[in-house]
Write a protein that holds these residues in place. Sequence first.
Motif, PDB file in Angstrom:
ATOM      1  N   ALA A 108      -2.027   3.075   2.811  1.00 18.64           N
ATOM      2  CA  ALA A 108      -1.665   2.724   3.673  1.00 18.64           C
ATOM      3  C   ALA A 108      -1.479   3.385   5.256  1.00 18.64           C
ATOM      4  N   TYR A 147       1.220  -1.120   0.074  1.00 19.26           N
ATOM      5  CA  TYR A 147      -0.232   0.202  -0.400  1.00 19.26           C
ATOM      6  C   TYR A 147       0.417   1.954   0.204  1.00 19.26           C
ATOM      7  N   ARG A 148       1.839   1.235   0.742  1.00 18.21           N
ATOM      8  CA  ARG A 148       2.628   2.197   0.797  1.00 18.21           C
ATOM      9  C   ARG A 148       3.594   2.330  -0.874  1.00 18.21           C
ATOM     10  N   ARG A 149       3.824   1.514  -1.058  1.00 17.23           N
ATOM     11  CA  ARG A 149       4.358   2.094  -2.340  1.00 17.23           C
ATOM     12  C   ARG A 149       3.786   2.795  -3.659  1.00 17.23           C
ATOM     13  N   ASN A 196       8.314   5.863   8.928  1.00 19.45           N
ATOM     14  CA  ASN A 196       7.321   4.981   8.731  1.00 19.45           C
ATOM     15  C   ASN A 196       8.207   3.415   9.531  1.00 19.45           C
ATOM     16  N   LEU A 249       0.458   6.542   0.079  1.00 18.46           N
ATOM     17  CA  LEU A 249       0.228   6.584   1.194  1.00 18.46           C
ATOM     18  C   LEU A 249      -0.762   6.219   2.252  1.00 18.46           C
TER      19      LEU A 249
END
Length: 465
Positions: free
Chosen positions: A339, A331-333, A354, A336
């Motif tokens: 995520a 999700y973060r990639r 993070n 954000l």
Amino acid sequence: MSIEVQQKVRKAVFGSPNRKAVAIRLSDAASDDGSGIWMAVETIATETELSERTVQRILHQFVDEGILVLVREASGVVGIGNHYDMNLQAIAKLPQIPPRGRRNRPAKDGGSDAATGDTVSPVGPIVTGDTDDMTGDTVSPHGCHGDTRTVIEPSIEPSREREGARERDRSFDRKEGQTAETGPDETPKGLEKRFRVLEFGSGGKSIPWPNAAGSSSAWGLKQFVALSPEDRRKAEELRDAYLAICPKYSSGPNKGKPRPVALGVYLRDRKFLLVEAMPKKAESTDSKADRAPPFGPAWGAKRMALLLEGPAELPARSQLRELFENRFGVYRRTDLGMALRFAERCGVTVSRDNDLAFPDDFEERELARRTLEGFPGVNALDRAARDRQFEPVEAGFVALAEAMEPVPVGTDMWRRWEDWHADNHLPFVPETGNQRVVYFPKGGPDGLEAFKRAAQAATNQEAAE
């Protein structure tokens, strides 16, 4: 099954029919957020009519491309495959299929030659090697040597493409002795319409053929057309009866749903004849026995029996944090914000660097969340109850109604059942509204062992039938 995920997958371009078929089959097993896909390679290969090696290659490609996230590899248990999550953000970034009517449309400006009005004529002078003296060919408008001018007339013969298309249509009409005069249901369009009913059901009266989205419609239609008119009618009449006798999924998101062969195989191998050869069951004397009212004895018996069977396979407690970190990383990639919302929903704090801070009770809360999502049959009963709709209940569960007793809402026995569900991380019955009585097994939670034995016997009887 998530309709939203299926629509996103259907609109995306995956690069080949095989990749698209596998993606559609995976979307059929995904939740609304793309998670919770437990599928064996053998299952995907059977239902998409691809080889297992092709399916394995495509799955590896999807993982490498970020379309799938491998949450956990298969444990080696027969019939239980890898656990995948579908990355909806990655799918949204794939090229999209243009809406109908916008394909191959010529450009409005600069797409055609102003002088000829077509898109084929060359623009500008043609270099041919001709000369402009009177001894050879010229580029003069008066023609060769100033005497003649070559004019190319269009052919009066029909194009081969048009004639070939007409011949194919005539060939289709002639198959099995059919012509346009035999009736609208036996014309090419009529046969295709009838096949679509076999594939997707008819207006809520029958369910879609399981996993139809992952099979080849063109190949299935070909098998339907190849049948005799009599066999086509039998295939249509016995469709639902065949689905009823098929084995059911015993776990995973499709638990309890029929597990038939692909529709094209059903037609090619004439599986409907199996139904015709089976002995007829005695008709039920109670026309309403198959559809139980919400919160009643048959409804409650089926709900409790499904709960006692246990949820879909859960990950080991020691793997929960690693699984969360893998999904959070995906999700973060891509997004954000997504995520961070995912972390907040799971009670995990994210620092500016993070770093993840897990609460002490993370494992208990995560197991409880996954358990609640692992009962698709119970969730279907609860949705029907909230909408005050009758839900189909199999005969074996109807027989268990005698083992149930009414429990008034808010009584001591009601609270005992609430506590039992909470202690076992199981979903309690939905809001009852004006319904003041709900049926539970006789004797309260302490008498569940007798009900469990009766439910197991009913389940075995249903499987045998």
